[in-house]
Motif scaffolding. Sequence first.
Motif, PDB file in Angstrom:
ATOM      1  N   SER A   1      34.302  44.991  40.927  1.00  0.00           N
ATOM      2  CA  SER A   1      33.973  44.140  42.080  1.00  0.00           C
ATOM      3  C   SER A   1      32.682  43.370  41.889  1.00  0.00           C
ATOM      4  O   SER A   1      32.369  42.485  42.687  1.00  0.00           O
ATOM      5  CB  SER A   1      33.876  45.004  43.336  1.00  0.00           C
ATOM      6  OG  SER A   1      32.943  46.060  43.157  1.00  0.00           O
TER       7      SER A   1
ATOM      8  N   SER B   1      40.972  39.054  49.058  1.00  0.00           N
ATOM      9  CA  SER B   1      39.691  39.697  49.342  1.00  0.00           C
ATOM     10  C   SER B   1      38.829  38.858  50.282  1.00  0.00           C
ATOM     11  O   SER B   1      37.812  39.345  50.791  1.00  0.00           O
ATOM     12  CB  SER B   1      38.927  39.941  48.036  1.00  0.00           C
ATOM     13  OG  SER B   1      38.663  38.703  47.371  1.00  0.00           O
TER      14      SER B   1
ATOM     15  N   ASN C   1      39.937  39.914  41.998  1.00  0.00           N
ATOM     16  CA  ASN C   1      40.273  39.941  43.422  1.00  0.00           C
ATOM     17  C   ASN C   1      40.754  41.340  43.834  1.00  0.00           C
ATOM     18  O   ASN C   1      40.367  41.831  44.910  1.00  0.00           O
ATOM     19  CB  ASN C   1      41.365  38.914  43.707  1.00  0.00           C
ATOM     20  CG  ASN C   1      41.825  38.940  45.142  1.00  0.00           C
ATOM     21  OD1 ASN C   1      41.169  38.442  46.057  1.00  0.00           O
ATOM     22  ND2 ASN C   1      42.994  39.556  45.382  1.00  0.00           N
TER      23      ASN C   1
ATOM     24  N   LYS D   1      37.805  43.651  44.255  1.00  0.00           N
ATOM     25  CA  LYS D   1      37.078  43.406  45.502  1.00  0.00           C
ATOM     26  C   LYS D   1      37.847  43.986  46.702  1.00  0.00           C
ATOM     27  O   LYS D   1      37.240  44.470  47.652  1.00  0.00           O
ATOM     28  CB  LYS D   1      36.849  41.911  45.689  1.00  0.00           C
ATOM     29  CG  LYS D   1      35.952  41.298  44.619  1.00  0.00           C
ATOM     30  CD  LYS D   1      35.874  39.785  44.746  1.00  0.00           C
ATOM     31  CE  LYS D   1      35.031  39.187  43.612  1.00  0.00           C
ATOM     32  NZ  LYS D   1      34.995  37.698  43.680  1.00  0.00           N
TER      33      LYS D   1
END
Length: 288
Positions: A127, A254, A283, A286
């Motif tokens: 992330s 996200s 993505n 996240k």
Amino acid sequence: FPWIAEVPRNVCAQLLVELDKAWQRCFKKLADRPRWKRRGRDTLGLCEPHPKVWRLSGDRLHFPKLEPLKIVIHRPLEGKSKTCTVRRDGDQWFASILCENEIPDPSPRIAPVVAIDRGIANLLADSDGRKVLNPSHLEKSLKRLRRAQHTADRRKKGSKNRTKALDRVSRIHRKVKRQRDHVLHELSTAYAKSHGTVVVEKLNVQGMLKNHCLARHIAGAGWSKFANMLRYKLAWSGGQLVEVPAPYSSQTCSHCGKVSAFSRHGERFCCVFCGYVDHADLNAAKVL
């Protein structure tokens, strides 16, 4: 039988202990039932569970019923020595010494938090925006492995040439395993030192390995081993590993939180609701 006296008594007894543990795991439905061992396929270690019977003296290992073995000490022993296991790996021999060491409980630490999405093309994406390409050690060694295995299959069973050919196959497998473990150890150690909480997907890896198209790639990436390394290394430093449900993490945006299968286009993620664009693995990390 006189040949029974050639094997140390405690080694024979320890095999019965390991057999009992295997059956207990089978009864609890944690593993399959133990199978019969076969020479040339299964290697058994000589485990001496009593520390007073074996000892280290300089660069020599004194093991029951064996001559003093000259060894290369990988690192000095720490704590109280418990068991010593001599095991063969291909054409090499190793002695694994289990030590008991009391350490104080680490102070808990939660932050910083990072989420990791494991994959095949990319070994992982987190992330924080970091991507690590899959080195694909097994794929790079497949040509040599196939050639070595084909050579071993053509050799006469029971011959010395077949033994040599099988040793070559085991050396290739051992090198691939060490390369994969080296990468996973470096990554897991870095995350355990820099983060207090690591979030990963809770994957049914055993079930995913039944997919014959992806089984080799998943096994080569070492998803389960990487999670286990993170778990115990974070515990040493006071951190924690959190596993979250995996469904729809690759289809969720996200940015706006909407779910759509049409947002995922290979390695590119483009949300059909808000237009957010990102790498699909980043993505997903996240979202986790």
